[in-house]
Design an enzyme around this catalytic site. Structure first.
Site, PDB file in Angstrom:
ATOM      1  N   ASP A 180     -49.539  33.866  -2.568  1.00  0.00           N
ATOM      2  CA  ASP A 180     -50.032  33.907  -3.935  1.00  0.00           C
ATOM      3  C   ASP A 180     -49.575  35.241  -4.521  1.00  0.00           C
ATOM      4  OD1 ASP A 180     -51.557  34.305  -6.266  1.00  0.00           O
ATOM      5  OD2 ASP A 180     -53.232  33.108  -5.506  1.00  0.00           O
TER       6      ASP A 180
ATOM      7  N   LYS B 176     -52.188  34.012 -15.699  1.00  0.00           N
ATOM      8  CA  LYS B 176     -52.498  35.447 -15.738  1.00  0.00           C
ATOM      9  C   LYS B 176     -51.384  36.236 -16.442  1.00  0.00           C
ATOM     10  CE  LYS B 176     -56.199  34.253 -13.524  1.00  0.00           C
ATOM     11  NZ  LYS B 176     -56.352  34.207 -12.072  1.00  0.00           N
TER      12      LYS B 176
HETATM   13  C1  PLP Z   1     -56.751  33.064 -11.309  1.00  0.00           C
HETATM   14  C2  PLP Z   1     -56.121  33.016  -9.986  1.00  0.00           C
HETATM   15  C3  PLP Z   1     -55.615  31.822  -9.483  1.00  0.00           C
HETATM   16  C4  PLP Z   1     -55.844  30.496 -10.145  1.00  0.00           C
HETATM   17  O1  PLP Z   1     -55.219  30.356 -11.364  1.00  0.00           O
HETATM   18  P1  PLP Z   1     -55.809  29.336 -12.448  1.00  0.00           P
HETATM   19  O2  PLP Z   1     -54.685  29.207 -13.413  1.00  0.00           O
HETATM   20  O3  PLP Z   1     -57.038  29.972 -13.000  1.00  0.00           O
HETATM   21  O4  PLP Z   1     -56.116  28.050 -11.762  1.00  0.00           O
HETATM   22  C5  PLP Z   1     -54.948  31.852  -8.281  1.00  0.00           C
HETATM   23  N1  PLP Z   1     -54.795  32.990  -7.589  1.00  0.00           N
HETATM   24  C6  PLP Z   1     -55.269  34.151  -8.029  1.00  0.00           C
HETATM   25  C7  PLP Z   1     -55.076  35.363  -7.206  1.00  0.00           C
HETATM   26  C8  PLP Z   1     -55.967  34.206  -9.230  1.00  0.00           C
HETATM   27  O5  PLP Z   1     -56.507  35.358  -9.638  1.00  0.00           O
END
Ligand code: PLP
Length: 388
Positions: A181, A206
């Site tokens: 991630d 994000k």
């Molecule tokens: C927010 C977030 C996600 C998920 O993203 P969404 O678009 O809200 O589903 C995944 N990994 C991390 C580290 C995040 O902060």
């Protein structure tokens, strides 16, 4: 010069743009299409070997975004999904089957953990959470049926940065796939595929979209990992909406301008916070008080603006007084947008692999694009309310 060698700033500014196809428009317009019609039966017979056949399987809007992301990730291809969480689910489903063992970090993004518990376990995947700082020791957790090592760097809330290189070499030796991630660093500050990771996942919600108005995820892979990931995204029926894809592609255009600004402001705010008597510990990967700071130096070329501080104060009413009086920082989940956010969290009860070393409240902070002096004043007044 191959396109992959081109300066990232130039790639981000132009990737996916096709003015010749859209009457000179530099941005690929949102393509609102489910139905796509064919001129002839001969064309129809070529499906799926045509660029676009049905909205769920891809549109010019998804293609433009995916092309841009694949270029900056240095990936074979990328696929967009409707949220970051669905991009993670796609990755896990692509590789882990009934009876497989899946390794997830103990500090993984909370909803990723819940997805593992609610979905993967239900379908017979054996999910194990590992201590994120285990390093080369990860190989002791490998089993014959371990299919995927999932990494998050830095981890959510507590921001430990794992030894990515040690994970990759152990996994490669054992023939286990790796996925990460990379929502925090983005390929601007960390290139997972260059480090030997098979799959890079991002919540484009994000920093990529960057304006707090889009839900979108994206998975980028090596050529070898691509078919499994693309199939999983298709079969799960996860696709981005045209408006979201359009906005996220637009976000790409300024990513290289926004991130250095976020970085600079966050470093200033973090070093100031570190000096404040109400702050027990700063957890920002670019500072040596953060576990894995050495790994951050090794694997990242920059830092973004999301980090935590642990407060001495543990009384709920004091925390409430601080948060309720904030003027600029708003109370909310998420991060990566233009505006500053914070929220309180207690990481300890979430952990299962090992206890997190700090008790009490941690404040997760996202530093936006506001004036740093204004932000600092807002925080200073907030910290003051903790001790009044
Ligand atoms: C927010 C977030 C996600 C998920 O993203 P969404 O678009 O809200 O589903 C995944 N990994 C991390 C580290 C995040 O902060």
């Amino acid at each position: 010069m191959s396109v992959n060698d081109r300066n990232k700033n130039t790639i981000l500014t132009h990737a996916g743009s096709k003015p010749n196809e859209y009457h000179g428009a530099v941005n690929v317009p949102p393509h609102r299409m489910s139905t796509i019609v064919f001129n002839t039966y001969e064309e129809f017979e070529k499906v799926p070997n045509v660029p676009f056949s049905y909205g769920r399987a891809g549109t010019p809007s998804s293609a433009a975004f995916e092309e841009g992301i694949a270029l900056i990730e240095g990936a074979y291809k990328s696929v967009a999904t409707c949220s970051g969480l669905s991009a993670i689910l796609t990755t896990l489903i692509a590789f882990a089957e009934h009876g497989d063992h899946l390794l997830m970090p103990d500090n993984v993004y909370g909803p990723s953990r819940k997805t593992c518990e609610a979905i993967l376990r239900k379908f017979g995947v054996d999910v194990e959470y590992y201590p994120p700082m285990i390093g080369a020791g990860i190989e002791k957790l490998f089993r014959k049926n371990t299919r995927l090592l999932f990494i998050e760097a830095p981890g959510s809330l507590t921001f430990e940065v794992p030894d990515i290189g040690a994970f990759v070499s152990a996994a490669k030796k054992a023939g286990i796939k790796t996925a990460i991630d990379n929502s925090w660093g983005t390929p601007l500050f960390m290139k997972p595929l260059d480090l030997g990771i098979d799959v890079s996942v991002m919540a484009a919600t994000k920093y990529i979209a960057g304006h707090s108005d889009v839900m979108l995820g994206v998975v980028s892979t090596t050529e070898e990992a691509w078919p499994a990931v693309k199939r999983a995204a298709l079969m799960l029926g996860l696709c981005g909406g045209s408006e979201e894809l359009y906005l996220a592609t637009r976000g790409l255009r300024t990513l290289h301008v926004r991130l250095p600004h976020h970085q600079k402001s966050a470093l200033e705010i973090a070093s100031w916070l570190q000096q404040q008597p109400q702050v027990k510990r700063l957890l920002h990967p670019a500072f040596d008080s953060c576990p894995g700071h050495e790994n951050w130096k090794k694997y990242f070329t920059g830092s973004t603006a999301t980090f935590s501080v642990i407060l001495h104060e543990t009384r709920r009413d004091k925390i409430a007084a601080m948060l309720n009086g904030m003027n600029i920082f708003r109370l909310g989940f998420s991060w990566g947008g233009f505006e500053s956010l914070l929220f309180p969290e207690q990481p300890n009860p979430i952990r299962t692999a090992e206890k997190w070393s700090e008790d009490g409240f941690s404040l997760r902070i996202h530093v936006g694009l506001e004036d740093v002096t204004d932000l600092q004043q807002d925080l200073a007044r907030g910290l003051q309310r903790l001790v009044e």
